[in-house]
Write a protein that holds these residues in place. Sequence first.
Motif, PDB file in Angstrom:
ATOM      1  N   ARG A   1      38.965  45.950  26.694  1.00  0.00           N
ATOM      2  CA  ARG A   1      39.695  46.903  26.208  1.00  0.00           C
ATOM      3  C   ARG A   1      38.914  48.107  25.949  1.00  0.00           C
ATOM      4  O   ARG A   1      37.782  47.946  25.817  1.00  0.00           O
ATOM      5  N   ILE A   2      39.535  49.180  25.876  1.00  0.00           N
ATOM      6  CA  ILE A   2      38.899  50.528  25.289  1.00  0.00           C
ATOM      7  C   ILE A   2      39.407  50.816  23.957  1.00  0.00           C
ATOM      8  O   ILE A   2      40.661  50.568  23.653  1.00  0.00           O
ATOM      9  N   PRO A   3      38.588  51.171  23.011  1.00  0.00           N
ATOM     10  CA  PRO A   3      38.925  51.316  21.627  1.00  0.00           C
ATOM     11  C   PRO A   3      40.098  52.418  21.502  1.00  0.00           C
ATOM     12  O   PRO A   3      40.182  53.324  22.262  1.00  0.00           O
ATOM     13  N   GLY A   4      41.088  52.139  20.711  1.00  0.00           N
ATOM     14  CA  GLY A   4      42.183  52.970  20.614  1.00  0.00           C
ATOM     15  C   GLY A   4      41.794  54.293  19.658  1.00  0.00           C
ATOM     16  O   GLY A   4      42.675  55.253  19.400  1.00  0.00           O
ATOM     17  N   SER A   5      40.755  54.461  19.206  1.00  0.00           N
ATOM     18  CA  SER A   5      40.435  55.464  18.293  1.00  0.00           C
ATOM     19  C   SER A   5      40.399  56.728  19.086  1.00  0.00           C
ATOM     20  O   SER A   5      40.404  56.871  20.359  1.00  0.00           O
ATOM     21  N   PHE A   6      40.386  57.970  18.314  1.00  0.00           N
ATOM     22  CA  PHE A   6      40.368  59.432  18.989  1.00  0.00           C
ATOM     23  C   PHE A   6      38.864  59.463  19.811  1.00  0.00           C
ATOM     24  O   PHE A   6      39.033  60.004  20.917  1.00  0.00           O
ATOM     25  N   GLN A   7      37.783  58.957  19.344  1.00  0.00           N
ATOM     26  CA  GLN A   7      36.618  58.873  19.752  1.00  0.00           C
ATOM     27  C   GLN A   7      36.725  58.062  21.213  1.00  0.00           C
ATOM     28  O   GLN A   7      35.678  58.329  21.974  1.00  0.00           O
ATOM     29  N   ARG A   8      37.387  56.993  21.058  1.00  0.00           N
ATOM     30  CA  ARG A   8      37.419  55.782  22.277  1.00  0.00           C
ATOM     31  C   ARG A   8      36.101  55.081  22.254  1.00  0.00           C
ATOM     32  O   ARG A   8      35.566  54.948  23.232  1.00  0.00           O
ATOM     33  N   ARG A   9      35.480  55.078  20.981  1.00  0.00           N
ATOM     34  CA  ARG A   9      34.356  54.118  21.097  1.00  0.00           C
ATOM     35  C   ARG A   9      34.124  53.345  19.556  1.00  0.00           C
ATOM     36  O   ARG A   9      34.757  53.808  18.605  1.00  0.00           O
ATOM     37  N   GLU A  10      33.457  52.365  19.453  1.00  0.00           N
ATOM     38  CA  GLU A  10      33.286  51.563  18.473  1.00  0.00           C
ATOM     39  C   GLU A  10      32.660  52.390  17.242  1.00  0.00           C
ATOM     40  O   GLU A  10      31.819  53.448  17.579  1.00  0.00           O
ATOM     41  N   GLY A  11      33.142  52.467  16.061  1.00  0.00           N
ATOM     42  CA  GLY A  11      32.805  53.296  14.964  1.00  0.00           C
ATOM     43  C   GLY A  11      32.434  52.465  13.676  1.00  0.00           C
ATOM     44  O   GLY A  11      31.750  51.265  13.623  1.00  0.00           O
ATOM     45  N   LYS A  12      32.785  52.865  12.480  1.00  0.00           N
ATOM     46  CA  LYS A  12      32.557  52.355  11.231  1.00  0.00           C
ATOM     47  C   LYS A  12      33.455  50.815  11.603  1.00  0.00           C
ATOM     48  O   LYS A  12      34.501  50.628  12.018  1.00  0.00           O
ATOM     49  N   LEU A  13      32.437  49.687  10.754  1.00  0.00           N
ATOM     50  CA  LEU A  13      33.201  48.442  10.842  1.00  0.00           C
ATOM     51  C   LEU A  13      34.448  48.226  10.131  1.00  0.00           C
ATOM     52  O   LEU A  13      34.432  48.748   9.226  1.00  0.00           O
ATOM     53  N   SER A  14      35.479  47.632  10.809  1.00  0.00           N
ATOM     54  CA  SER A  14      36.662  47.433  10.440  1.00  0.00           C
ATOM     55  C   SER A  14      36.751  46.535   9.248  1.00  0.00           C
ATOM     56  O   SER A  14      35.640  45.781   9.113  1.00  0.00           O
TER      57      SER A  14
END
Length: 715
Positions: free
Chosen positions: A73-86
């Motif tokens: 999968r590709i992250p659904g965030s605006f940056q389309r990358r892993e960021g701060k831990l959920s």
Amino acid sequence: MSQIITQTIALPDGRTITIETGKLARQADGAVVVRLGDTMLLATVVSAKEAKEGVDFMPLSVDYQEKFAAAGRIPGSFQRREGKLSDHEVLICRLVDRALRPMFPEDYHADTQVNILLVSADAEVLPDALAALAAAAALSVSDIPFNGPISEVRVAKIDGEYKINPLTSDLARATLDVIVGATEHDICMVEGEMQECQEAEVVEALKIGHEAIKTQIAALKELEAKTGKTEKRVYSHETHDEELRQLVHGQTFEKALAVAKQANANKKVRSESFKAVFEEFKQQLFPEGTEVDAAKLALAKRYYHDVQWEASRRLVLDERYRLDGRKLDEIRQITCDVDYLPMAHGSAVFTRGETQSLTTVTLGTKMDEQIVDQAMYQGYSKFLLHYNFPGFSTGEVKPNRGPGRREIGHGNLAHRSLKKVLPADADNPYTIRIVSDILESNGSSSMATVCAGTLALMDAGVKIKAPVAGIAMGLITDETSDKYAVLSDILGDEDHLGDMDFKVTGTESGITACQMDMKVNGLSYEVLAQALEQARAGRLHILGEMQKAIQVVRPDLKPHAPRAVTLKIEREFIGAVIGPGGKVVQEIQKESGTTIVIEERDNAGYVSIFSNNQEGMDKALSRVRGIVAVPEVGEIYDGKVKTIMPFGAFVEFLPGKDGLLHISEIKWERLETMDGVLEVGEEVRVKLIEVDKKTGKFRLSRKALLPKPVNKNPS
């Protein structure tokens, strides 16, 4: 090229866990890949060679992250990358951290970081039960000092049987779901939820989990031997002055014990009294005019901390009462208030001793659901619980930087405790958000959140299945004898000086969630059973106190809370309610001031209407019911003239449904023309007299509702 070494672990159901080291991340102090099915975790550990100057604690950080590529999968965030831990990832970090941290030597103070990455995701294999095993394996193949190994497993009771690390698809049927962490000899961590299980079921689950962990630990020892890492690095992170230690103990112990015996329920007064003892000793150690030796003073403070710890524990073990004067199983005074905030949909203040939670419940629509976007799960959550712990709750200055890992963990425990008693989704159209703001804290604010959350839900009129209460249990043991004490409703000080923090939540019928952390070895199942039984008695007492504030769920919502009505409609009517491009439903919402959510599930349509205004609700209901109504021959309808033709008028008798009112069906008298008979927009009551079987067209009659004129001149 380093040698690749593997180790296997057989699970009771025949599956195999594989641990591999020597291939990836070779510059870390320790690195392994753990695989079960197609789920793979890469765990690494790095520890600094020396401790930073002045550090007198273990600076350990544990980070768990799920790579979206692991699940394709590709992250659904605006940056389309892993960021701060959920929050989900933070909770797994805590599962690992809580099991690892007590296992490092007390005098080891080097910066140490454990990283665990989900690099391949099998939908049927949950990674959270493998994360601690991976971390422990990475430590085993390193030279970092560690009093392990440890491991963790998931134990679930499915169809009446206990399963180890069950498949995800089977877990949905579980009545008990716990993750257990342990060493070869002792359980050190428990986290889980249940459907009102009995105490004996929990004990049995822990026993079964521990047996599985023993197998994994034997495998980790074999892996350690294979890699030749049985000898760990030499370190020296502490310096001591035994003469000073004896001096501090001799000059302060009896005075500290006297402070402990004062049995003062006020935390601040007790803390100041303990400080006064040390200040008096400090004046003796560094008389006026003498230069203060900072290093010596720091050591003296550390040794006095040990004195406080010993004196407080001796009070409990020898005198059988506690710092605030309570008996071992006594609960602090409880006061409960509901409906405290006039404009909240539900609110409560729960105060137990010096711990206080102000909790609110907000009812929202489906539009308020939380979007969940994780590597292994996508969906929505309609039950949210947020826990806040501001600095003023403990009289401290602390900037508000958003929730930390502790707040996320405490909120999750309360969330697990309460979700078991919420009404089923079919009976609950609302998104429910609970917010607990801790206003005072001296022991177990997470359990206060559970109690306050229950009261606020009842105040809001949410039809919970049963009230839930929570209690935190403590344990103090004596290593030199068989003395021990199980404490009910522990203080913050008792959490710090005790050997166990065991939080248990549940209803009158059974346990809904639990969380345990052990700080010492040697907890027997007999002591665990006693703690659970003592927790049950305490839980029932707290439920009784809560009942004094509100006995049953309020029969109705607050006047300003949104009302909700859900209509089940035939699947083919969904499009008609929505309309072209959403035109119809938007028009209904605008005219009625409501919020309408339309879903398709179980081969049917569900229309949920939310409104703070009964008139608006009635208007929206009328429109929707009209659209989905099936016209029946012989039924009478109030319609509106849409168009007038020479041969009659077309009347909208149901929303979106027009029928022909022929000129011959308007009156009993013969009409030659439609001029002046009806007007566009005029309301007219009609009867449906025919539905054409071929075309589906509707024939209406007005004269059928009028009395038939009597013929005065019969032939």
